[in-house]
Design a protein around this motif. Structure first.
Motif, short mmCIF file in Angstrom:
data_model
loop_
_atom_site.label_atom_id
_atom_site.label_comp_id
_atom_site.label_asym_id
_atom_site.label_seq_id
_atom_site.Cartn_x
_atom_site.Cartn_y
_atom_site.Cartn_z
N GLY A 75 -3.41 -1.68 14.24
CA GLY A 75 -3.39 -0.22 14.07
C GLY A 75 -3.72 0.40 15.42
N PHE A 76 -4.49 1.50 15.42
CA PHE A 76 -4.88 2.02 16.75
C PHE A 76 -6.19 1.40 17.19
CE2 PHE A 76 -5.47 4.38 20.44
CZ PHE A 76 -4.21 4.87 20.79
N ASP A 77 -7.22 1.51 16.32
CA ASP A 77 -8.49 0.86 16.67
C ASP A 77 -9.05 0.21 15.42
OD1 ASP A 77 -8.65 3.54 15.87
OD2 ASP A 77 -10.57 3.89 16.84
N PRO A 78 -8.89 -1.09 15.22
CA PRO A 78 -8.32 -2.05 16.17
C PRO A 78 -6.81 -1.92 16.31
CG PRO A 78 -8.71 -3.15 14.08
CD PRO A 78 -9.30 -1.77 13.97
N ALA A 84 6.14 -1.83 -8.02
CA ALA A 84 4.75 -1.92 -8.47
C ALA A 84 4.25 -3.32 -8.13
CB ALA A 84 4.67 -1.69 -9.97
N LEU A 85 3.05 -3.40 -7.54
CA LEU A 85 2.50 -4.73 -7.20
C LEU A 85 0.98 -4.68 -7.18
CD1 LEU A 85 2.95 -7.67 -5.97
CD2 LEU A 85 2.63 -6.58 -3.74
N ASP A 86 0.36 -5.69 -7.81
CA ASP A 86 -1.07 -5.90 -7.58
C ASP A 86 -1.15 -6.96 -6.49
OD1 ASP A 86 -3.68 -6.50 -7.43
OD2 ASP A 86 -3.93 -7.18 -9.51
N ALA A 87 -1.51 -6.52 -5.29
CA ALA A 87 -1.47 -7.42 -4.12
C ALA A 87 -2.60 -8.45 -4.14
CB ALA A 87 -1.49 -6.60 -2.84
N MET A 88 -3.53 -8.34 -5.10
CA MET A 88 -4.55 -9.39 -5.25
C MET A 88 -3.92 -10.61 -5.92
SD MET A 88 -7.38 -8.13 -4.14
CE MET A 88 -9.02 -7.84 -4.78
N ASN A 129 0.92 -5.09 5.88
CA ASN A 129 -0.12 -4.84 4.89
C ASN A 129 -0.97 -3.63 5.31
OD1 ASN A 129 -2.25 -4.92 3.09
ND2 ASN A 129 -3.25 -6.65 4.11
N VAL A 130 -0.70 -2.50 4.68
CA VAL A 130 -1.52 -1.31 4.91
C VAL A 130 -2.11 -0.83 3.58
CG1 VAL A 130 -0.67 -0.51 7.13
CG2 VAL A 130 0.63 0.06 5.09
N GLY A 131 -2.39 -1.82 2.73
CA GLY A 131 -3.13 -1.55 1.50
C GLY A 131 -4.60 -1.52 1.83
N SER A 132 -5.43 -1.43 0.80
CA SER A 132 -6.87 -1.45 1.05
C SER A 132 -7.24 -2.82 1.64
CB SER A 132 -7.56 -1.16 -0.27
OG SER A 132 -8.45 -2.18 -0.57
N ASP A 170 -1.54 -6.65 9.73
CA ASP A 170 -2.45 -5.70 9.08
C ASP A 170 -3.09 -4.79 10.12
OD1 ASP A 170 -4.77 -6.92 10.15
OD2 ASP A 170 -5.04 -8.21 8.40
N THR A 171 -3.93 -3.86 9.65
CA THR A 171 -4.53 -2.91 10.59
C THR A 171 -6.05 -2.84 10.45
OG1 THR A 171 -4.37 -1.04 9.07
CG2 THR A 171 -2.47 -1.42 10.49
N ALA A 172 -6.61 -3.68 9.58
CA ALA A 172 -8.06 -3.65 9.37
C ALA A 172 -8.52 -5.03 8.95
CB ALA A 172 -8.42 -2.63 8.29
N GLY A 214 0.85 -1.19 0.00
CA GLY A 214 0.00 0.00 0.00
C GLY A 214 0.89 1.24 0.00
N ALA A 215 0.34 2.34 -0.48
CA ALA A 215 1.12 3.57 -0.53
C ALA A 215 0.24 4.77 -0.21
CB ALA A 215 1.77 3.72 -1.90
N GLY A 216 -0.70 4.56 0.72
CA GLY A 216 -1.56 5.66 1.16
C GLY A 216 -0.96 6.36 2.37
N GLY A 217 -1.82 7.09 3.09
CA GLY A 217 -1.37 7.86 4.26
C GLY A 217 -0.74 6.98 5.33
N VAL A 218 -1.33 5.81 5.56
CA VAL A 218 -0.81 4.93 6.62
C VAL A 218 0.55 4.36 6.20
CG1 VAL A 218 -1.25 2.91 8.06
CG2 VAL A 218 -3.15 4.39 7.41
N ALA A 219 0.68 3.98 4.92
CA ALA A 219 1.95 3.44 4.42
C ALA A 219 3.06 4.48 4.56
CB ALA A 219 1.80 3.01 2.97
N SER A 268 2.98 -1.07 -4.13
CA SER A 268 1.55 -0.77 -4.28
C SER A 268 1.17 -0.80 -5.74
CB SER A 268 1.24 0.57 -3.63
OG SER A 268 -0.16 0.75 -3.58
N ARG A 269 -0.14 -0.67 -5.97
CA ARG A 269 -0.69 -0.70 -7.32
C ARG A 269 -0.10 0.43 -8.15
NH1 ARG A 269 -7.01 -0.87 -6.86
NH2 ARG A 269 -6.57 1.22 -6.06
N THR A 270 -0.07 1.64 -7.56
CA THR A 270 0.45 2.80 -8.27
C THR A 270 1.88 3.06 -7.80
OG1 THR A 270 -1.82 3.64 -8.11
CG2 THR A 270 -0.15 5.20 -8.90
N VAL A 271 2.84 2.67 -8.62
CA VAL A 271 4.24 2.71 -8.15
C VAL A 271 4.71 4.14 -7.89
CG1 VAL A 271 5.32 2.74 -10.46
CG2 VAL A 271 6.54 1.72 -8.52
N GLU A 272 4.09 5.11 -8.61
CA GLU A 272 4.45 6.52 -8.39
C GLU A 272 4.30 6.92 -6.93
OE1 GLU A 272 5.93 9.03 -9.63
OE2 GLU A 272 6.47 7.54 -11.16
N LYS A 273 3.20 6.45 -6.31
CA LYS A 273 2.96 6.80 -4.90
C LYS A 273 4.03 6.19 -4.00
CE LYS A 273 -2.09 7.25 -4.97
NZ LYS A 273 -3.30 6.74 -4.31
N CYS A 274 4.51 4.99 -4.37
CA CYS A 274 5.58 4.36 -3.59
C CYS A 274 6.85 5.20 -3.72
CB CYS A 274 5.87 2.95 -4.08
SG CYS A 274 4.44 1.88 -4.09
#
Ligand code: NDP
Length: 410
Positions: free
Chosen positions: A149-152, A63-67, A86-89, A109-111, A8-13, A34-40
């Motif tokens: 994560g924090f909650d959970p 670049a990775l499709d984690a599915m 794992n902090v992807g979707s 993971d966190t979710a 993942g390459a969002g805010g948490v990543a 992550s899916r979008t390597v630019e964000k990584c």
């Protein structure tokens, strides 16, 4: 050295990458995929810009499709990663978990896993997905820590700490999550809108008197007077950790309360009543197929773009009631996080910070062996002290309020 693969390459990543870098003396090489390597690449650049690496070391984007389990296994092999954060979707949880089981890498993971086409599933939620792989983890000797994560996550450790050290009998745990911060936009969610709305479009399920009770969202309100953030309205909400805590701790009542302002509720209610939060595809008059929820996500601000202007604080904790030495006792175990401080340190807002730092603490405890349990575990099944002590050192200190008394966790 363990080497870490962040998915993942969002805010948490972004937070996870900075915190891994700050501790790369124990965690080794860092790979962001992550899916979008630019964000990584942007995350890698941000770690280099802030000079977060503690010791000289590798940080790389992929670049990775984690599915794709085979592709994920191949990347784990190429990077020699022994820990996958794992902090992807949450749609990718089960495939990333499979890749870990098949390669022997530890999983964090966190979710909870989510199916893109099912918005409202029946409890017990972990039993619908992750827990089905429990035996496989055990057989393969793979450590898989769910919901760190924090909650959970941290709130599960607070609950376990209370049960172990502060009470002879716990009667109720109320997990309270209040974000008193302000991002200055008309409307935005603090993490992926798709996931955020899903939390509130279904039924609200909570554990009361050892039974699942069902409510509607925004039906039950409770106002609290919390440390630092003050008077805060919250609403009864369903949340991952209620399920695992109800299984692992002998506590009759476990509820989750999320803070909402009237503005959020108004906008949410309009979107929902118009059908714009539906995950089911519809056809436009022109015959174009669209998923309303995806359209709403596309027009809302990207949660990570909120970080530079975010101010204010979050207060998340467990209000625990029960009996100690024959007397009624009530304590609030909590953390205060500051959006601006998080941005200055790691370039993310406070919600991403509170989710990402615990995942890295879990990785460090796997690396040190303290949490390397070689099986699947939710956070409350693991010793809480090393986790909370480490969090205190790396940015999320625990405090405990009892009556007039309010002090750091000793
Ligand atoms: P974002 O939506 O910002 O980031 C998710 C990332 O996952 C994106 O970079 C996305 O890629 C990537 N992704 C999605 N699908 C795939 C795929 N098939 N393969 C590879 N990468 C993929 O989320 P956040 O960073 O805000 O949150 C991350 C996780 O943390 C979520 O699961 C969220 O629920 C959880 N969370 C937990 C909290 C807690 O306290 N426990 C609190 C907040 C969040 P792309 O950029 O291409 O879309």
């Amino acid at each position: 050295k363990k080497n870490v693969l962040i998915i993942g390459a969002g805010g948490v990543a972004q937070v996870v990458a900075h915190k891994c870098a700050q501790n790369n003396d124990v965690l080794g090489d860092i790979h962001v995929a992550s899916r979008t390597v630019e964000k990584c690449r942007e995350i890698v650049a941000s770690v280099q810009e802030k000079k977060s690496l503690k010791v000289k070391g590798v940080i790389e984007a992929h670049a990775l499709d984690a599915m794709d389990v085979a592709a994920t296994k191949a990347l784990i092999g190429r990077t020699d990663a022994r820990i996958v954060i794992n902090v992807g979707s949450p749609f990718v949880n089960m495939s990333v978990l499979s890749a870990c089981i098949e390669t022997g890498a530890a999983y964090i993971d966190t979710a909870i896993h989510e199916d893109p086409l099912k918005i409202c599933e029946n409890a017990p939620w972990y039993a619908n997905y992750e827990w089905k792989r429990q035996e496989d983890c055990k057989k393969a000797g793979v450590t898989a820590i769910l919901g760190a994560g924090f909650d959970p996550g941290v709130v599960n450790a607070y609950a376990k700490l209370a049960v172990d050290d502060y009470f002879d009998r716990v009667d109720s745990i109320d997990i309270i999550d209040v974000n008193a911060g302000s991002h200055g936009r008309y409307f935005a969610t603090n993490f992926d809108p798709e996931i955020n709305f899903r939390e509130f479009t279904g039924r609200v399920m909570t554990w009361q008197d050892r039974e699942w009770k069902t409510n509607k969202m925004f039906e039950v309100r409770q106002d609290w007077d919390l440390p630092v953030v003050g008077k805060s309205p919250t609403y009864l909400t369903g949340h991952d950790e209620i399920h695992s805590l109800s299984r692992h701790l002998d506590v009759p009542t476990i509820r989750f309360w999320m803070g909402f302002g009237d503005h959020y509720i108004n906008v949410f209610t309009v979107l929902k009543n118009l059908g714009l939060l539906s995950e089911q595809p519809i056809k436009t008059a022109e015959g174009q197929e669209v998923v309303p929820l995806k359209v709403v996500k596309a027009v809302l601000p990207d949660p990570s773009s909120l970080a530079p202007d975010y101010t204010g604080k979050t207060c998340i904790g467990d209000l625990v009631k029960g009996v100690k030495d024959g007397k009624q006792r009530e304590i609030f175990i909590y953390n205060i996080a500051d959006h601006k401080q998080a941005y200055e340190e790691v370039g993310s807002q406070g919600i991403s910070y509170t989710a990402g730092v615990p995942a890295v603490a879990a990785a460090m405890l796997i690396a040190s062996g303290e949490w390397d349990v070689k099986t699947m575990a939710n956070v409350e099944e693991l010793p809480p002290r090393p986790f909370l002590d480490l969090l205190g050192r790396i940015g999320l200190p625990t405090r405990i309020r009892e009556g007039e008394n309010d002090q750091p966790l000793a």
